[in-house]
Design a protein around this motif. Structure first.
Motif, PDB file in Angstrom:
ATOM      1  N   LEU A 102      10.535  -1.398  22.525  1.00 50.55           N
ATOM      2  CA  LEU A 102       9.480  -0.894  23.407  1.00 50.55           C
ATOM      3  C   LEU A 102       8.323  -0.518  22.497  1.00 50.55           C
ATOM      4  N   TRP A 103       7.113  -0.942  22.857  1.00 46.89           N
ATOM      5  CA  TRP A 103       5.961  -0.674  22.000  1.00 46.89           C
ATOM      6  C   TRP A 103       4.745  -0.239  22.806  1.00 46.89           C
ATOM      7  N   ALA A 104       3.813   0.396  22.075  1.00 41.00           N
ATOM      8  CA  ALA A 104       2.489   0.730  22.611  1.00 41.00           C
ATOM      9  C   ALA A 104       1.502  -0.245  21.983  1.00 41.00           C
ATOM     10  N   GLY A 105       0.548  -0.700  22.776  1.00 45.64           N
ATOM     11  CA  GLY A 105      -0.446  -1.641  22.285  1.00 45.64           C
ATOM     12  C   GLY A 105      -1.680  -0.933  21.759  1.00 45.64           C
ATOM     13  N   VAL A 106      -2.563  -1.711  21.154  1.00 47.98           N
ATOM     14  CA  VAL A 106      -3.846  -1.192  20.678  1.00 47.98           C
ATOM     15  C   VAL A 106      -4.960  -2.121  21.132  1.00 47.98           C
ATOM     16  N   VAL A 107      -6.132  -1.539  21.387  1.00 44.27           N
ATOM     17  CA  VAL A 107      -7.333  -2.312  21.712  1.00 44.27           C
ATOM     18  C   VAL A 107      -8.506  -1.726  20.949  1.00 44.27           C
ATOM     19  N   PRO A 108      -9.400  -2.580  20.475  1.00 44.79           N
ATOM     20  CA  PRO A 108      -9.305  -4.032  20.496  1.00 44.79           C
ATOM     21  C   PRO A 108      -8.330  -4.531  19.429  1.00 44.79           C
ATOM     22  N   GLU A 109      -7.722  -5.684  19.677  1.00 45.02           N
ATOM     23  CA  GLU A 109      -6.780  -6.264  18.722  1.00 45.02           C
ATOM     24  C   GLU A 109      -7.488  -7.012  17.595  1.00 45.02           C
ATOM     25  N   THR A 110      -8.702  -7.487  17.838  1.00 42.27           N
ATOM     26  CA  THR A 110      -9.395  -8.346  16.870  1.00 42.27           C
ATOM     27  C   THR A 110      -9.538  -7.740  15.476  1.00 42.27           C
ATOM     28  N   PRO A 111     -10.020  -6.499  15.302  1.00 40.45           N
ATOM     29  CA  PRO A 111     -10.154  -5.998  13.925  1.00 40.45           C
ATOM     30  C   PRO A 111      -8.809  -5.848  13.211  1.00 40.45           C
ATOM     31  N   VAL A 112      -7.753  -5.554  13.966  1.00 38.55           N
ATOM     32  CA  VAL A 112      -6.421  -5.433  13.370  1.00 38.55           C
ATOM     33  C   VAL A 112      -5.920  -6.810  12.944  1.00 38.55           C
ATOM     34  N   ALA A 113      -6.120  -7.805  13.813  1.00 40.01           N
ATOM     35  CA  ALA A 113      -5.699  -9.175  13.487  1.00 40.01           C
ATOM     36  C   ALA A 113      -6.475  -9.708  12.283  1.00 40.01           C
ATOM     37  N   GLU A 114      -7.756  -9.375  12.189  1.00 44.01           N
ATOM     38  CA  GLU A 114      -8.559  -9.824  11.042  1.00 44.01           C
ATOM     39  C   GLU A 114      -8.078  -9.170   9.752  1.00 44.01           C
ATOM     40  N   LEU A 115      -7.744  -7.877   9.797  1.00 43.81           N
ATOM     41  CA  LEU A 115      -7.227  -7.189   8.619  1.00 43.81           C
ATOM     42  C   LEU A 115      -5.870  -7.780   8.216  1.00 43.81           C
ATOM     43  N   HIS A 116      -5.040  -8.054   9.194  1.00 43.70           N
ATOM     44  CA  HIS A 116      -3.748  -8.710   8.936  1.00 43.70           C
ATOM     45  C   HIS A 116      -3.969 -10.037   8.206  1.00 43.70           C
ATOM     46  N   HIS A 117      -4.883 -10.845   8.724  1.00 46.82           N
ATOM     47  CA  HIS A 117      -5.159 -12.156   8.124  1.00 46.82           C
ATOM     48  C   HIS A 117      -5.661 -12.020   6.682  1.00 46.82           C
ATOM     49  N   ARG A 118      -6.563 -11.079   6.443  1.00 47.04           N
ATOM     50  CA  ARG A 118      -7.081 -10.874   5.083  1.00 47.04           C
ATOM     51  C   ARG A 118      -5.965 -10.441   4.126  1.00 47.04           C
ATOM     52  N   LEU A 119      -5.078  -9.576   4.603  1.00 49.48           N
ATOM     53  CA  LEU A 119      -3.959  -9.135   3.761  1.00 49.48           C
ATOM     54  C   LEU A 119      -2.990 -10.285   3.465  1.00 49.48           C
ATOM     55  N   VAL A 120      -2.662 -11.087   4.477  1.00 52.14           N
ATOM     56  CA  VAL A 120      -1.760 -12.226   4.271  1.00 52.14           C
ATOM     57  C   VAL A 120      -2.370 -13.197   3.275  1.00 52.14           C
ATOM     58  N   THR A 121      -3.661 -13.461   3.414  1.00 45.41           N
ATOM     59  CA  THR A 121      -4.356 -14.365   2.491  1.00 45.41           C
ATOM     60  C   THR A 121      -4.334 -13.811   1.070  1.00 45.41           C
ATOM     61  N   ALA A 122      -4.614 -12.519   0.923  1.00 47.77           N
ATOM     62  CA  ALA A 122      -4.622 -11.890  -0.399  1.00 47.77           C
ATOM     63  C   ALA A 122      -3.229 -11.904  -1.029  1.00 47.77           C
ATOM     64  N   MET A 123      -2.205 -11.653  -0.221  1.00 50.46           N
ATOM     65  CA  MET A 123      -0.837 -11.655  -0.756  1.00 50.46           C
ATOM     66  C   MET A 123      -0.445 -13.075  -1.185  1.00 50.46           C
ATOM     67  N   GLY A 124      -0.819 -14.064  -0.391  1.00 51.92           N
ATOM     68  CA  GLY A 124      -0.526 -15.455  -0.751  1.00 51.92           C
ATOM     69  C   GLY A 124      -1.172 -15.834  -2.068  1.00 51.92           C
ATOM     70  N   ALA A 125      -2.436 -15.426  -2.265  1.00 55.56           N
ATOM     71  CA  ALA A 125      -3.144 -15.723  -3.513  1.00 55.56           C
ATOM     72  C   ALA A 125      -2.495 -15.018  -4.702  1.00 55.56           C
ATOM     73  N   ALA A 126      -1.835 -13.868  -4.428  1.00 60.91           N
ATOM     74  CA  ALA A 126      -1.173 -13.116  -5.497  1.00 60.91           C
ATOM     75  C   ALA A 126       0.277 -13.568  -5.703  1.00 60.91           C
ATOM     76  N   GLY A 127       0.710 -14.549  -4.908  1.00 61.48           N
ATOM     77  CA  GLY A 127       2.074 -15.052  -5.046  1.00 61.48           C
ATOM     78  C   GLY A 127       3.133 -14.176  -4.405  1.00 61.48           C
ATOM     79  N   VAL A 128       2.730 -13.332  -3.460  1.00 62.76           N
ATOM     80  CA  VAL A 128       3.667 -12.440  -2.777  1.00 62.76           C
ATOM     81  C   VAL A 128       3.940 -12.993  -1.381  1.00 62.76           C
ATOM     82  N   ALA A 129       5.205 -13.236  -1.080  1.00 64.48           N
ATOM     83  CA  ALA A 129       5.591 -13.789   0.217  1.00 64.48           C
ATOM     84  C   ALA A 129       5.436 -12.737   1.316  1.00 64.48           C
ATOM     85  N   THR A 130       5.050 -13.188   2.508  1.00 61.00           N
ATOM     86  CA  THR A 130       4.923 -12.312   3.673  1.00 61.00           C
ATOM     87  C   THR A 130       5.719 -12.899   4.827  1.00 61.00           C
TER      88      THR A 130
END
Length: 178
Positions: free
Chosen positions: A85-113
């Motif tokens: 069971l979860w609570a949502g957040v709005v807007p989702e866009t800035p959170v999704a963008e931060l997620h994407h930037r972190l995944v990209t940065a981790m990939g460039a650093a060789g860290v699996a996500t």
């Protein structure tokens, strides 16, 4: 090896609002005040030699601060027998963008996500089988607003399994800057 994830901390007033949702439901393991957070990127077990690159990559992630509202409830799995069971957040866009930037940065650093689809949420309860229905709770609170908070940083958490659920410890804070 530490078990790590990036996330957003919630202010105490929001945690208090979310803790008020606790109702008796078969199989529910409600999250404690100290467990409430929003996961951005789960890393899992990270070898110690990878930590310096991980920290440097996270420090390079940029993004402007933003405001979020905790709004509505949902489930993973059918509401009659949910897994979470979860609570949502709005807007989702800035959170999704931060997620994407972190995944990209981790990939460039060789860290699996984690590779599953990202859905910004705050886990309120996890369910053991057989799980009871949360349909009445969803019907009553499906679109309830629980409060807003300014997000000015993201956090690297250490996750340590424990008898009462995982214990989350802040390892490092990273300020958001445009």
């Amino acid at each position: 090896m530490p078990r790590l994830f990036f996330g957003l901390e919630l202010p105490a007033n929001l945690k208090q609002q979310l803790l008020r949702l606790r109702v008796p439901v078969t199989g529910a393991r409600w999250q404690s005040r100290h467990q409430l957070h929003l996961t951005l990127v789960f890393l899992g077990q990270v070898p110690a030699p990878a930590l310096p690159a991980l920290l440097a990559a996270a420090a390079g992630v940029r993004g402007a601060p933003f405001e979020l509202e905790v709004r509505g409830l949902g489930t993973f799995g059918p509401p009659e027998q949910p897994r979470n069971l979860w609570a949502g957040v709005v807007p989702e866009t800035p959170v999704a963008e931060l997620h994407h930037r972190l995944v990209t940065a981790m990939g460039a650093a060789g860290v699996a996500t984690e590779s599953r689809r990202f859905r910004p949420h705050i886990t309120l309860a996890r369910f053991a089988r057989p799980a009871g229905s949360v349909v009445p709770l969803l019907a009553a609170r499906a679109d309830t607003g629980f409060g807003r908070w300014p997000v000015s940083e993201f956090v690297l958490f250490d996750s340590t399994p424990g008898a009462g659920g995982s214990v989350y410890t802040v390892r490092r804070r990273f300020p958001l800057m445009a």
